[in-house]
Design an enzyme around this catalytic site. Sequence first.
Site, mmCIF file in Angstrom:
data_model
loop_
_atom_site.group_PDB
_atom_site.id
_atom_site.type_symbol
_atom_site.label_atom_id
_atom_site.label_comp_id
_atom_site.label_asym_id
_atom_site.label_seq_id
_atom_site.Cartn_x
_atom_site.Cartn_y
_atom_site.Cartn_z
ATOM 1 N N TYR A 105 -16.535 17.599 -15.091
ATOM 2 C CA TYR A 105 -16.854 16.179 -15.283
ATOM 3 C C TYR A 105 -17.909 15.774 -14.232
ATOM 4 O O TYR A 105 -17.795 16.147 -13.057
ATOM 5 C CB TYR A 105 -15.571 15.358 -15.120
ATOM 6 C CG TYR A 105 -15.796 13.879 -15.022
ATOM 7 C CD1 TYR A 105 -16.212 13.145 -16.129
ATOM 8 C CD2 TYR A 105 -15.614 13.200 -13.819
ATOM 9 C CE1 TYR A 105 -16.431 11.785 -16.041
ATOM 10 C CE2 TYR A 105 -15.823 11.837 -13.723
ATOM 11 C CZ TYR A 105 -16.233 11.132 -14.835
ATOM 12 O OH TYR A 105 -16.450 9.793 -14.740
ATOM 13 N N ASP B 150 -7.376 19.128 -14.125
ATOM 14 C CA ASP B 150 -7.717 17.789 -14.583
ATOM 15 C C ASP B 150 -7.334 17.742 -16.058
ATOM 16 O O ASP B 150 -7.989 18.336 -16.912
ATOM 17 C CB ASP B 150 -9.219 17.539 -14.387
ATOM 18 C CG ASP B 150 -9.647 16.142 -14.843
ATOM 19 O OD1 ASP B 150 -8.949 15.545 -15.677
ATOM 20 O OD2 ASP B 150 -10.701 15.669 -14.369
ATOM 21 N N LYS C 198 -8.423 6.864 -19.282
ATOM 22 C CA LYS C 198 -8.732 7.418 -20.602
ATOM 23 C C LYS C 198 -7.506 7.370 -21.518
ATOM 24 O O LYS C 198 -7.041 6.296 -21.815
ATOM 25 C CB LYS C 198 -9.303 8.823 -20.418
ATOM 26 C CG LYS C 198 -10.339 8.948 -19.272
ATOM 27 C CD LYS C 198 -11.621 8.192 -19.527
ATOM 28 C CE LYS C 198 -12.533 8.082 -18.297
ATOM 29 N NZ LYS C 198 -12.847 9.324 -17.615
ATOM 30 N N ARG D 187 0.852 -1.195 0.000
ATOM 31 C CA ARG D 187 0.000 0.000 0.000
ATOM 32 C C ARG D 187 0.886 1.243 0.000
ATOM 33 O O ARG D 187 0.618 2.210 -0.693
ATOM 34 C CB ARG D 187 -0.954 0.016 1.205
ATOM 35 C CG ARG D 187 -1.641 1.370 1.385
ATOM 36 C CD ARG D 187 -2.891 1.386 2.268
ATOM 37 N NE ARG D 187 -2.817 0.502 3.407
ATOM 38 C CZ ARG D 187 -2.031 0.684 4.483
ATOM 39 N NH1 ARG D 187 -1.253 1.740 4.574
ATOM 40 N NH2 ARG D 187 -2.029 -0.197 5.464
HETATM 41 C C1 LIG Z 1 -13.335 9.732 -16.316
HETATM 42 C C2 LIG Z 1 -12.938 11.064 -15.796
HETATM 43 C C3 LIG Z 1 -12.671 11.254 -14.430
HETATM 44 C C4 LIG Z 1 -12.859 10.156 -13.390
HETATM 45 O O1 LIG Z 1 -11.939 9.131 -13.543
HETATM 46 P P1 LIG Z 1 -12.251 7.585 -13.178
HETATM 47 O O2 LIG Z 1 -10.997 6.900 -13.592
HETATM 48 O O3 LIG Z 1 -13.459 7.189 -13.969
HETATM 49 O O4 LIG Z 1 -12.505 7.531 -11.712
HETATM 50 C C5 LIG Z 1 -12.260 12.506 -14.023
HETATM 51 N N1 LIG Z 1 -12.137 13.516 -14.890
HETATM 52 C C6 LIG Z 1 -12.398 13.385 -16.200
HETATM 53 C C7 LIG Z 1 -12.256 14.554 -17.114
HETATM 54 C C8 LIG Z 1 -12.816 12.151 -16.696
HETATM 55 O O5 LIG Z 1 -13.093 12.028 -18.004
#
Ligand SMILES: *Cc1c(COP(=O)(O)O)cnc(C)c1O
Length: 379
Positions: free
Chosen positions: A102, A174, A199, A49
């Site tokens: 998001y 982000d 992504k 961890r």
């Molecule tokens: C998918 C996404 C998230 C969240 O991420 P997860 O891996 O699904 O928890 C946060 N910000 C953006 C812009 C996203 O597309």
Amino acid sequence: MNQGFETLAIHAGQEADPHTGAVVPPIYAVSTYKQDGVGGLRAGYEYSRSANPTRTALEEALAAVEGGVRGLAFASGLAAEDTLLRTVCKPGDHVVIPDDAYGGTYRLFSRVLQEWGVSFDPVPLGDLDAVRAAVRPDTKAIWVETPTNPLLNVADIAALAAVAHDGGAVLVVDNTFASPYLQQPLSLGADVVVHSTTKYVGGHSDVVGGALVTRSADLGDRLAYHQNAMGAVAGPFDAWLTLRGLKTLGVRMDRHCDNAERVVDLLLSHPKVVQVLYPGLPEHPGHEIAAKQMRRFGGMVSFRVEGGEEAAVEICNRAKLFTLGESLGGVESLIEHPGRMTHASAAGSPLEVPADLVRLSVGIETVDDLLADLTEALG
Ligand SMILES: *Cc1c(COP(=O)(O)O)cnc(C)c1O
């Protein structure tokens, strides 16, 4: 000499294994490590961890490609966000968020953190005066997404960093939509970059993960402490898959952009399409800022259609090669109706999206096949 993006993505944190020469960091499926006498850790590893060598390789590579000093890998993007927010905020604090954040980020603020006494205000980040006005003495962070999901709005990272720092807050970006290949927020003054590595970084729709990368060692240490204390770490298999994806991010992103540009051309000339949302278009309100802070304009394209919600849903249902599904950033093209799918939970909130909107994650298939499928789906 500073190494280039692709070199870092392939080599940073990934020296050949000293024992075997394995060229790729192995999947260390292990929870604990033998100590040479009490407290005699062999390579700093004690319990997985706290740290695991496969995760370390990913964390170092992520820090390198974002131009940061510390990378931390989490079980999901939202786990990374939660860890960050509970590190920089305490009850009574306030955060400024985009008015088209998001959906999952909005839900984390509105349904979870608010209950714990962290307040927030959604603000259009393109309006710097509105952002300045929303910053209060107790504001601990300005949260930025650019481009946004699904409207592809663009925010000026350098200008927002100045607003945040004037107000004694950190600037969080982000960077999921752009990926570190197209945009490097830390070099523009951001303090922390957040990723859903699910992504573009992972890129193959086969793993869920998240990351934080910091510009300062101090914030990096505080986040690492919370990562271990809260425990939402990336497991070694997931870290390995994500690292494997990261190696090809540059070549994939270039093809995502090439294909997206062709898709945009097709949509612009189609009589059923009333508006195309893509930061690469000169008429996009954020085009100049995007051109300044992004290498190219990305693989996400949204568009609005004649005939409202029914027509938009029809197009999503008719597409074949564009797979109907949520998520984005994988090699395969996806299509979705944000109003009923990814952003259904935003209905009735300030983040509600237009009902006639279709969102595409343009993949890296043969572009002529993508264009043919879209033409067919548009009818
Ligand atoms: C998918 C996404 C998230 C969240 O991420 P997860 O891996 O699904 O928890 C946060 N910000 C953006 C812009 C996203 O597309």
